[in-house]
Design a protein around this motif. Structure first.
Motif, PDB file in Angstrom:
ATOM      1  N   TYR A  16     -36.524   5.951  35.753  1.00  0.00           N
ATOM      2  CA  TYR A  16     -36.404   5.735  37.205  1.00  0.00           C
ATOM      3  C   TYR A  16     -34.942   5.778  37.643  1.00  0.00           C
ATOM      4  CZ  TYR A  16     -36.596   3.446  41.740  1.00  0.00           C
ATOM      5  OH  TYR A  16     -36.445   3.149  43.066  1.00  0.00           O
ATOM      6  N   ARG A  17     -34.062   5.144  36.836  1.00  0.00           N
ATOM      7  CA  ARG A  17     -32.633   5.157  37.175  1.00  0.00           C
ATOM      8  C   ARG A  17     -32.078   6.573  37.134  1.00  0.00           C
ATOM      9  NH1 ARG A  17     -32.468   0.097  34.430  1.00  0.00           N
ATOM     10  NH2 ARG A  17     -32.084   1.156  32.442  1.00  0.00           N
ATOM     11  N   ARG A  18     -32.516   7.379  36.169  1.00  0.00           N
ATOM     12  CA  ARG A  18     -32.065   8.771  36.100  1.00  0.00           C
ATOM     13  C   ARG A  18     -32.519   9.547  37.333  1.00  0.00           C
ATOM     14  NH1 ARG A  18     -33.443   8.180  30.568  1.00  0.00           N
ATOM     15  NH2 ARG A  18     -35.472   9.195  30.914  1.00  0.00           N
ATOM     16  N   ARG A  19     -33.760   9.307  37.747  1.00  0.00           N
ATOM     17  CA  ARG A  19     -34.249   9.987  38.957  1.00  0.00           C
ATOM     18  C   ARG A  19     -33.453   9.541  40.183  1.00  0.00           C
ATOM     19  NH1 ARG A  19     -40.456   9.887  41.117  1.00  0.00           N
ATOM     20  NH2 ARG A  19     -40.803  10.671  39.002  1.00  0.00           N
ATOM     21  N   LEU A  20     -33.162   8.243  40.269  1.00  0.00           N
ATOM     22  CA  LEU A  20     -32.404   7.721  41.403  1.00  0.00           C
ATOM     23  C   LEU A  20     -31.004   8.326  41.452  1.00  0.00           C
ATOM     24  CD1 LEU A  20     -32.292   5.727  43.770  1.00  0.00           C
ATOM     25  CD2 LEU A  20     -31.493   3.971  42.170  1.00  0.00           C
ATOM     26  N   HIS A  21     -30.358   8.431  40.299  1.00  0.00           N
ATOM     27  CA  HIS A  21     -29.016   9.017  40.252  1.00  0.00           C
ATOM     28  C   HIS A  21     -29.044  10.500  40.619  1.00  0.00           C
ATOM     29  CE1 HIS A  21     -27.785   5.658  37.210  1.00  0.00           C
ATOM     30  NE2 HIS A  21     -27.731   5.248  38.462  1.00  0.00           N
ATOM     31  N   LEU A  22     -30.053  11.219  40.113  1.00  0.00           N
ATOM     32  CA  LEU A  22     -30.179  12.636  40.448  1.00  0.00           C
ATOM     33  C   LEU A  22     -30.443  12.817  41.934  1.00  0.00           C
ATOM     34  CD1 LEU A  22     -30.358  15.601  39.589  1.00  0.00           C
ATOM     35  CD2 LEU A  22     -32.780  15.223  39.053  1.00  0.00           C
ATOM     36  N   TRP A  23     -31.304  11.969  42.474  1.00  0.00           N
ATOM     37  CA  TRP A  23     -31.619  12.022  43.908  1.00  0.00           C
ATOM     38  C   TRP A  23     -30.362  11.770  44.747  1.00  0.00           C
ATOM     39  CZ3 TRP A  23     -31.272   7.876  47.414  1.00  0.00           C
ATOM     40  CH2 TRP A  23     -31.776   8.135  48.688  1.00  0.00           C
ATOM     41  N   ALA A  24     -29.612  10.734  44.406  1.00  0.00           N
ATOM     42  CA  ALA A  24     -28.393  10.416  45.146  1.00  0.00           C
ATOM     43  C   ALA A  24     -27.385  11.564  45.072  1.00  0.00           C
ATOM     44  CB  ALA A  24     -27.771   9.127  44.600  1.00  0.00           C
ATOM     45  N   ALA A  25     -27.296  12.198  43.911  1.00  0.00           N
ATOM     46  CA  ALA A  25     -26.372  13.322  43.750  1.00  0.00           C
ATOM     47  C   ALA A  25     -26.792  14.502  44.627  1.00  0.00           C
ATOM     48  CB  ALA A  25     -26.319  13.748  42.286  1.00  0.00           C
ATOM     49  N   LEU A  26     -28.091  14.808  44.667  1.00  0.00           N
ATOM     50  CA  LEU A  26     -28.583  15.919  45.484  1.00  0.00           C
ATOM     51  C   LEU A  26     -28.365  15.653  46.973  1.00  0.00           C
ATOM     52  CD1 LEU A  26     -31.923  16.798  43.645  1.00  0.00           C
ATOM     53  CD2 LEU A  26     -29.843  18.199  43.765  1.00  0.00           C
ATOM     54  N   GLY A  28     -26.087  13.650  48.274  1.00  0.00           N
ATOM     55  CA  GLY A  28     -24.648  13.715  48.511  1.00  0.00           C
ATOM     56  C   GLY A  28     -24.135  15.142  48.567  1.00  0.00           C
ATOM     57  N   LEU A  29     -24.587  15.993  47.648  1.00  0.00           N
ATOM     58  CA  LEU A  29     -24.160  17.389  47.632  1.00  0.00           C
ATOM     59  C   LEU A  29     -24.626  18.127  48.890  1.00  0.00           C
ATOM     60  CD1 LEU A  29     -24.782  18.333  43.893  1.00  0.00           C
ATOM     61  CD2 LEU A  29     -22.572  18.156  45.049  1.00  0.00           C
ATOM     62  N   THR A  30     -25.834  17.825  49.352  1.00  0.00           N
ATOM     63  CA  THR A  30     -26.347  18.462  50.572  1.00  0.00           C
ATOM     64  C   THR A  30     -25.506  18.070  51.777  1.00  0.00           C
ATOM     65  OG1 THR A  30     -28.597  18.437  49.671  1.00  0.00           O
ATOM     66  CG2 THR A  30     -28.367  18.772  52.045  1.00  0.00           C
ATOM     67  N   MET A  31     -25.151  16.790  51.870  1.00  0.00           N
ATOM     68  CA  MET A  31     -24.334  16.326  52.994  1.00  0.00           C
ATOM     69  C   MET A  31     -22.936  16.940  52.943  1.00  0.00           C
ATOM     70  SD  MET A  31     -25.595  12.336  53.177  1.00  0.00           S
ATOM     71  CE  MET A  31     -24.728  11.943  54.696  1.00  0.00           C
ATOM     72  N   ILE A  32     -22.389  17.072  51.734  1.00  0.00           N
ATOM     73  CA  ILE A  32     -21.083  17.716  51.584  1.00  0.00           C
ATOM     74  C   ILE A  32     -21.156  19.182  52.006  1.00  0.00           C
ATOM     75  CG2 ILE A  32     -19.386  18.505  49.873  1.00  0.00           C
ATOM     76  CD1 ILE A  32     -19.934  15.896  48.345  1.00  0.00           C
ATOM     77  N   ALA A  33     -22.262  19.849  51.623  1.00  0.00           N
ATOM     78  CA  ALA A  33     -22.442  21.256  52.001  1.00  0.00           C
ATOM     79  C   ALA A  33     -22.510  21.419  53.508  1.00  0.00           C
ATOM     80  CB  ALA A  33     -23.712  21.808  51.347  1.00  0.00           C
ATOM     81  N   SER A  57     -24.952  17.372  64.645  1.00  0.00           N
ATOM     82  CA  SER A  57     -26.397  17.420  64.910  1.00  0.00           C
ATOM     83  C   SER A  57     -27.161  17.786  63.648  1.00  0.00           C
ATOM     84  CB  SER A  57     -26.691  18.446  66.008  1.00  0.00           C
ATOM     85  OG  SER A  57     -26.064  18.085  67.216  1.00  0.00           O
ATOM     86  N   LEU A  58     -26.623  18.729  62.889  1.00  0.00           N
ATOM     87  CA  LEU A  58     -27.272  19.157  61.647  1.00  0.00           C
ATOM     88  C   LEU A  58     -27.370  17.994  60.664  1.00  0.00           C
ATOM     89  CD1 LEU A  58     -28.383  21.775  60.312  1.00  0.00           C
ATOM     90  CD2 LEU A  58     -26.120  22.076  59.286  1.00  0.00           C
ATOM     91  N   LEU A  59     -26.283  17.234  60.541  1.00  0.00           N
ATOM     92  CA  LEU A  59     -26.259  16.092  59.629  1.00  0.00           C
ATOM     93  C   LEU A  59     -27.219  15.002  60.101  1.00  0.00           C
ATOM     94  CD1 LEU A  59     -24.832  15.095  57.071  1.00  0.00           C
ATOM     95  CD2 LEU A  59     -23.109  14.023  58.535  1.00  0.00           C
ATOM     96  N   ALA A  60     -27.253  14.765  61.428  1.00  0.00           N
ATOM     97  CA  ALA A  60     -28.143  13.739  61.979  1.00  0.00           C
ATOM     98  C   ALA A  60     -29.607  14.099  61.767  1.00  0.00           C
ATOM     99  CB  ALA A  60     -27.852  13.549  63.469  1.00  0.00           C
ATOM    100  N   VAL A  61     -29.959  15.369  61.957  1.00  0.00           N
ATOM    101  CA  VAL A  61     -31.339  15.823  61.756  1.00  0.00           C
ATOM    102  C   VAL A  61     -31.730  15.668  60.290  1.00  0.00           C
ATOM    103  CG1 VAL A  61     -32.822  17.872  61.718  1.00  0.00           C
ATOM    104  CG2 VAL A  61     -31.410  17.396  63.720  1.00  0.00           C
ATOM    105  N   PHE A  62     -30.827  16.040  59.386  1.00  0.00           N
ATOM    106  CA  PHE A  62     -31.082  15.919  57.948  1.00  0.00           C
ATOM    107  C   PHE A  62     -31.335  14.467  57.555  1.00  0.00           C
ATOM    108  CE2 PHE A  62     -29.174  14.869  53.805  1.00  0.00           C
ATOM    109  CZ  PHE A  62     -30.011  15.600  52.967  1.00  0.00           C
ATOM    110  N   VAL A  63     -30.486  13.555  58.008  1.00  0.00           N
ATOM    111  CA  VAL A  63     -30.617  12.135  57.660  1.00  0.00           C
ATOM    112  C   VAL A  63     -31.883  11.539  58.271  1.00  0.00           C
ATOM    113  CG1 VAL A  63     -29.583   9.843  57.942  1.00  0.00           C
ATOM    114  CG2 VAL A  63     -28.141  11.796  57.338  1.00  0.00           C
ATOM    115  N   ALA A  64     -32.192  11.904  59.521  1.00  0.00           N
ATOM    116  CA  ALA A  64     -33.395  11.393  60.177  1.00  0.00           C
ATOM    117  C   ALA A  64     -34.653  11.844  59.437  1.00  0.00           C
ATOM    118  CB  ALA A  64     -33.435  11.872  61.632  1.00  0.00           C
ATOM    119  N   ALA A 261     -36.830  20.254  56.926  1.00  0.00           N
ATOM    120  CA  ALA A 261     -37.557  20.451  55.670  1.00  0.00           C
ATOM    121  C   ALA A 261     -36.728  19.993  54.471  1.00  0.00           C
ATOM    122  CB  ALA A 261     -37.947  21.916  55.518  1.00  0.00           C
ATOM    123  N   THR A 262     -35.420  20.279  54.490  1.00  0.00           N
ATOM    124  CA  THR A 262     -34.552  19.890  53.384  1.00  0.00           C
ATOM    125  C   THR A 262     -34.474  18.375  53.240  1.00  0.00           C
ATOM    126  OG1 THR A 262     -33.212  21.885  53.705  1.00  0.00           O
ATOM    127  CG2 THR A 262     -32.252  20.116  52.397  1.00  0.00           C
ATOM    128  N   GLY A 263     -34.224  17.687  54.354  1.00  0.00           N
ATOM    129  CA  GLY A 263     -34.145  16.229  54.314  1.00  0.00           C
ATOM    130  C   GLY A 263     -35.461  15.594  53.893  1.00  0.00           C
TER     131      GLY A 263
END
Length: 304
Positions: A16-26, A28-33, A57-64, A261-263
């Motif tokens: 579960y921790r590995r999945r959580l870390h992978l999820w957080a990394a993905l 974070g990378l999407t937001m950086i992109a 707006s793009l970042l807000a839509v993704f997070v929402a 769809a990405t978010g």
């Protein structure tokens, strides 16, 4: 024996921790992109043809979408009901929002169903009752989505919405009161609630999850199964609705659809793991409370 059990628990939490870390990394990378895309576009180093959202707006839509789909895949409700008003408040047009939400829910419903199966929240291959429930809901969803369009001009949407709000509130109360009781499975209850939810989805575009999830629980379906089945059944409903939209309208606003769809997709792995960790009674009570809240909000909006 005890040592083996402890080792199994430790192995599970490590995964579960590995999945959580992978999820957080993905995430974070999407937001950086997204931020990098905006910086490159502002500097003139990146030219995007056609309409596109501003970086903020793009970042807000993704997070929402990430937050709303986490709620939806965890409790079986709340994505369209929560996200659509937020997008309307942000200034998007309904004809931009509806197909974008349908498309993202189609993808996330399938992904959530697969992840719920993988995480052990449901076994659609071996559980005949779960397959039967999904089959009933999927069939009714298709019939309801098409039938609602045909009768919408003959039914008062306002009074129908009042009825739906009342049903949602009732389902919430019953789900909370029976949170610790094991209810006998009743296919008749699935049929009744599925038909009402399908018509509600076809007429208003939302409100499917609260009715179907709580209705399954009240009809004797385990809460974890209900959440997973709702995701799959709603994806089928969205496919029918999106198909009808494409036939009548013929296009989708991809500038809004892609970040949605990405978010939404990125929220699914962590949401299904959350369902696996929650005890049955806690999950049923959470479904009931959220159903009540959504019912009150809907009733207040209609009567306000």
């Amino acid at each position: 024996m005890v040592h083996s059990a402890v080792s199994a628990v430790e192995s599970f939490y490590d995964a579960y921790r590995r999945r959580l870390h992978l999820w957080a990394a993905l995430v974070g990378l999407t937001m950086i992109a997204i931020l990098l895309r905006g910086a490159l576009q502002d500097a003139g180093w990146l030219v995007i043809s056609g309409e596109s959202l501003a970086t903020g707006s793009l970042l807000a839509v993704f997070v929402a979408a990430l937050a709303c789909e986490y709620l939806d895949s965890s409790l079986g409700m709340g994505y369209g009901t929560t996200l659509t008003p937020l997008l309307l408040l942000a200034g998007f047009e309904p004809l931009q929002i509806v197909p974008a939400v349908l498309f993202s829910e189609l993808l996330t419903g399938l992904a959530a169903g697969a992840m719920h199966h993988r995480d052990g929240n449901i076994d659609l291959l071996r559980n005949r009752e779960a397959r039967r429930t999904f089959g009933l809901l999927a069939t009714l969803s298709a019939v309801g989505a098409i039938g609602a369009v045909l009768i919408a001009i003959k039914i008062s949407a306002y009074w129908f919405s009042i009825l739906i709000a009342g049903i949602v509130l009732t389902m919430g109360v019953i789900t909370i009161l029976t949170a610790r009781r094991r209810i006998r499975y009743r296919a008749s209850g699935i049929l009744a609630i599925g038909m009402v939810a399908a018509f509600n989805k076809g007429l208003s575009g939302g409100g499917y999850g609260p009715l179907v999830t709580s209705g399954q629980v009240v009809s004797g379906v385990p809460a974890k199964h209900a959440v997973a089945i709702t995701s799959l059944a709603e994806s089928f409903t969205c496919a029918v609705g999106l198909g009808a939209y494409l036939v009548l309208k013929g296009g989708i606003d991809w500038s809004l659809t892609l970040p949605l769809a990405t978010g939404a997709l990125l929220s699914v792995p962590i949401a299904t793991a959350t369902v696996r960790h929650l005890p049955e009674a806690v999950l049923r009570r959470a479904v009931g409370v959220l159903t009540l809240v959504l019912g009150f909000v809907l009733m207040a909006k209609l009567l306000g």
